[in-house]
Structure formats: structure tokens, C-alpha cells
Design a protein around this motif. Sequence first.
Motif, PDB file in Angstrom:
ATOM      1  N   LEU A   1      -3.708  -2.972  -7.306  1.00 45.58           N
ATOM      2  CA  LEU A   1      -2.570  -2.055  -7.465  1.00 45.58           C
ATOM      3  C   LEU A   1      -1.316  -2.768  -7.962  1.00 45.58           C
ATOM      4  CD1 LEU A   1      -1.439   0.804  -7.067  1.00 45.58           C
ATOM      5  CD2 LEU A   1      -1.045   0.235  -4.659  1.00 45.58           C
TER       6      LEU A   1
ATOM      7  N   LEU B   1       1.171   7.143  -6.025  1.00 49.10           N
ATOM      8  CA  LEU B   1      -0.274   6.943  -6.110  1.00 49.10           C
ATOM      9  C   LEU B   1      -0.939   8.305  -6.262  1.00 49.10           C
ATOM     10  CD1 LEU B   1      -0.899   4.100  -3.523  1.00 49.10           C
ATOM     11  CD2 LEU B   1      -0.056   3.994  -5.872  1.00 49.10           C
TER      12      LEU B   1
ATOM     13  N   GLU C   1      -2.904  11.080  -3.499  1.00 50.88           N
ATOM     14  CA  GLU C   1      -2.258  11.924  -2.506  1.00 50.88           C
ATOM     15  C   GLU C   1      -1.087  12.631  -3.154  1.00 50.88           C
ATOM     16  OE1 GLU C   1      -0.179   9.142   0.377  1.00 50.88           O
ATOM     17  OE2 GLU C   1      -1.404   7.764  -0.769  1.00 50.88           O
TER      18      GLU C   1
ATOM     19  N   TYR D   1      -4.701   1.303   5.321  1.00 52.20           N
ATOM     20  CA  TYR D   1      -3.372   1.342   4.697  1.00 52.20           C
ATOM     21  C   TYR D   1      -2.652   0.007   4.764  1.00 52.20           C
ATOM     22  CZ  TYR D   1      -4.022   6.389   5.275  1.00 52.20           C
ATOM     23  OH  TYR D   1      -4.512   7.665   5.232  1.00 52.20           O
ATOM     24  N   GLY D   2      -1.466  -0.023   4.152  1.00 56.11           N
ATOM     25  CA  GLY D   2      -0.512  -1.086   4.421  1.00 56.11           C
ATOM     26  C   GLY D   2       0.177  -0.728   5.732  1.00 56.11           C
TER      27      GLY D   2
ATOM     28  N   GLU E   1      -1.394  -5.633   4.314  1.00 60.29           N
ATOM     29  CA  GLU E   1      -2.333  -4.726   3.654  1.00 60.29           C
ATOM     30  C   GLU E   1      -3.654  -4.643   4.420  1.00 60.29           C
ATOM     31  OE1 GLU E   1      -1.842  -2.638   1.353  1.00 60.29           O
ATOM     32  OE2 GLU E   1      -3.811  -2.103   0.617  1.00 60.29           O
ATOM     33  N   LYS E   2      -4.067  -3.441   4.733  1.00 56.13           N
ATOM     34  CA  LYS E   2      -5.338  -3.147   5.394  1.00 56.13           C
ATOM     35  C   LYS E   2      -5.673  -4.123   6.528  1.00 56.13           C
ATOM     36  CE  LYS E   2      -7.164  -0.520   1.547  1.00 56.13           C
ATOM     37  NZ  LYS E   2      -6.150  -0.698   0.509  1.00 56.13           N
TER      38      LYS E   2
ATOM     39  N   VAL F   1       2.009   2.643   5.197  1.00 55.81           N
ATOM     40  CA  VAL F   1       2.673   2.845   3.901  1.00 55.81           C
ATOM     41  C   VAL F   1       1.885   3.913   3.162  1.00 55.81           C
ATOM     42  CG1 VAL F   1       3.372   1.747   1.733  1.00 55.81           C
ATOM     43  CG2 VAL F   1       3.335   0.400   3.846  1.00 55.81           C
TER      44      VAL F   1
ATOM     45  N   GLN G   1      -2.197  -7.383  -4.622  1.00 53.74           N
ATOM     46  CA  GLN G   1      -1.762  -6.251  -3.807  1.00 53.74           C
ATOM     47  C   GLN G   1      -0.259  -5.997  -3.930  1.00 53.74           C
ATOM     48  OE1 GLN G   1      -3.634  -4.160  -2.384  1.00 53.74           O
ATOM     49  NE2 GLN G   1      -5.606  -5.176  -2.026  1.00 53.74           N
TER      50      GLN G   1
ATOM     51  N   THR H   1       1.417  -4.428  -1.833  1.00 49.58           N
ATOM     52  CA  THR H   1       1.949  -4.674  -0.487  1.00 49.58           C
ATOM     53  C   THR H   1       2.430  -6.122  -0.344  1.00 49.58           C
ATOM     54  OG1 THR H   1       0.428  -3.045   0.367  1.00 49.58           O
ATOM     55  CG2 THR H   1       1.327  -4.569   1.975  1.00 49.58           C
TER      56      THR H   1
HETATM   57  C1  G1P Z   1      -2.986   1.722  -1.403  1.00 51.36           C
HETATM   58  C2  G1P Z   1      -2.034   0.629  -0.908  1.00 51.36           C
HETATM   59  C3  G1P Z   1      -1.814   0.734   0.602  1.00 51.36           C
HETATM   60  C4  G1P Z   1      -1.340   2.130   0.946  1.00 51.36           C
HETATM   61  C5  G1P Z   1      -2.329   3.183   0.409  1.00 51.36           C
HETATM   62  C6  G1P Z   1      -1.757   4.582   0.608  1.00 51.36           C
HETATM   63  O1  G1P Z   1      -4.269   1.455  -0.898  1.00 51.36           O
HETATM   64  O2  G1P Z   1      -2.555  -0.636  -1.267  1.00 51.36           O
HETATM   65  O3  G1P Z   1      -0.870  -0.210   1.031  1.00 51.36           O
HETATM   66  O4  G1P Z   1      -1.193   2.231   2.354  1.00 51.36           O
HETATM   67  O5  G1P Z   1      -2.553   3.002  -0.991  1.00 51.36           O
HETATM   68  O6  G1P Z   1      -2.709   5.558   0.295  1.00 51.36           O
HETATM   69  P1  G1P Z   1      -5.603   2.138  -1.554  1.00 51.36           P
HETATM   70  O7  G1P Z   1      -5.705   3.496  -0.948  1.00 51.36           O
HETATM   71  O8  G1P Z   1      -5.363   2.171  -3.029  1.00 51.36           O
HETATM   72  O9  G1P Z   1      -6.720   1.251  -1.152  1.00 51.36           O
END
Ligand code: G1P
Length: 291
Positions: free
Chosen positions: A111, A131, A134, A171-172, A191-192, A204, A230, A232
Motif C-alpha cells: 500500500l 482505500l 470500504e 488492521y493497523g 500494522e496487523k 486505522v 506498508q 502504516t
Molecule cells: C490496509 C492498511 C491497514 C488498515 C486497513 C483498513 O490493510 O494497511 O493499516 O487498517 O487497510 O482497511 P489491508 O486491508 O489493505 O490489508
Amino acid sequence: MVAPVTKAVIPAAGLGTRFLPATKAQPKEMLPVIDKPAIQYVVEEAVRAGIDDICIVTSSSKRSLEDHFDRNFELEHLLTSKGKDREKDDVVALAELADFHYVRQGEPLGLGHAVATARRHIGDSPFVVLLGDEFMAEGSGLLEGMIATHQEHGCSVLALMEVEGDEIARYGSADSEAFGDRLVKVNGVVEKPKPAEAPSNLAVMGRYVFTPQIFEHIARLTPGAGGELQLTDAIGTLLAEQQVLGFTFSEGRYDTGVVLDYLKVIVEMAAARPDIGPEFSAFLKDFVAKV
Ligand code: G1P
């Protein structure tokens, strides 16, 4: 004076493996939520918040995204000849929602890398990142509130929402302290994380307002969680240079990133639609009574 925020980046280069085979030959962002592709809700959310310049980060097999936000004279002509003026106006309006720009992310490096591909387009202005997995309910005011917070404090702002139990691992996770009404000061982000190691259950969510300095931090990234660059982690180092605030919210979020959540969003939104909602809700009641 703080510059107005008019530009958005929407990363949409992912492979969409969670939705295969539906996403074998079409982008996951084009999967319909009732009668609009998911990305249209995201774009409309940005436009409602005053964004008029949208840079979508794409990859190969994503051409239909560009076509969706462009004119289609053949279709418009056909709709006009059939007297379908409302439908024609709707498809024309899509191309006029904002100025659309496209950059390609040639390799799926994460990302942070996806956002960095828009650097030249964004230049030296603050911008938002939305993103595509959502979107927020109309009237949620989340992005508007985040942009107003940026304008008041001049810093980057993250959308944060409490999640339950082990969900934080998706999530973050933000380490934060109280700052003001709905606002927290972010002290760190992971992150995660494994749930036991998460600094908090404040996650996040996929809405960010960034100062352009984020690009310098992305440029210095090394692979993080999942071996990816990342976003994050770039926020984590930005924090050492600038304040970052979290804008907390608790409702109005529709998650279309995984199949089960995507189904729930469709049911929830269909039940709330004035045109099909009453009939659909009646069907649901009957259906639920039978199962
Ligand atoms: C991304 C971000 C993460 C965030 C999330 C929200 O993760 O890296 O920090 O909390 O979106 O949906 P992904 O869902 O792309 O793995």
C-alpha cells in the motif's frame, strides 16, 4: 494559512484474490454493491468532502475502472434514442464527478508503494487517501471532519475505529492519547499486530489526510508486515517529524473487503433503499422465518 484539500488518491491495483473467480477478468473495485460498482461509492464520498481531483492507482486488467468514469458516446446515444433520459444523465454525470487521473503500480509491492506512485501527480499539496475496500454512509461526515481537522491543526489525520477482540489483527493498530473531542494524538502505529501485541483496539480505517511529507517517509520504507512496503510504517516515522491526529468514529462504515462483509453491506444497503427497501425487507423477513 493551511492549503485546501482537493486531491485524493484511491489505490485500486490489488489482485482481489479474496473474490476469485469473480475477479479473474474484472477489478474487484468494479464488483457491484446493488447497482453501482464499489469504487463509485468511494469516489462519491470523496466528492462530497470537496475533492475534485482523483488519482486512481491501477494495474493491468483494470481498464474498466477508467471506462466507468469516462464518457461513452455509443451508450449515451442509444439511451437517448430509447428515451431513457434519466439513465443517460446518470452515465454522463459519472464522468463529471471530478477530474480523474490514473497512475499504474507496476509491481504489487504494498500500500505504501501504491500511494507513492501518485507522488508526482500530488506534488506539494495535502491530499486524502481512500482505500477502495470500504466506504462511508452518506451523511457520516467522516472525511469532511478529517479534512477540517487537518485544516485546523495542519497535520496528517487518520480515521480510527474501535474493533472487537482479535479483529485488530486485520488492521493497523494505533497507540494514542486523548487530544480533544473525537480526536486523539497518535504516538505510534503497528500494522496487523498479533492481538496480544496490539497497542490498542483502535484500528486505522481506510481514510487518511496526509501532508506531502508522507512521501519522503514512504521513499525510505523497507518491507514490513507481509513483506510489503506498508503505509502504516511510513506513518510511524512521519510521527517523529510531525504531529499526527486520529479522528475517531464508530458507525457508518461499510466494509466490502471480504466476501461475508460484502454480502452484509449489500443486504443492509438494499433494506435502506427507498425504491427497493420495503419489498426487499419483506422478503428478508419471510426468508429468515423459513431458515
Ligand atoms: C490496509 C492498511 C491497514 C488498515 C486497513 C483498513 O490493510 O494497511 O493499516 O487498517 O487497510 O482497511 P489491508 O486491508 O489493505 O490489508
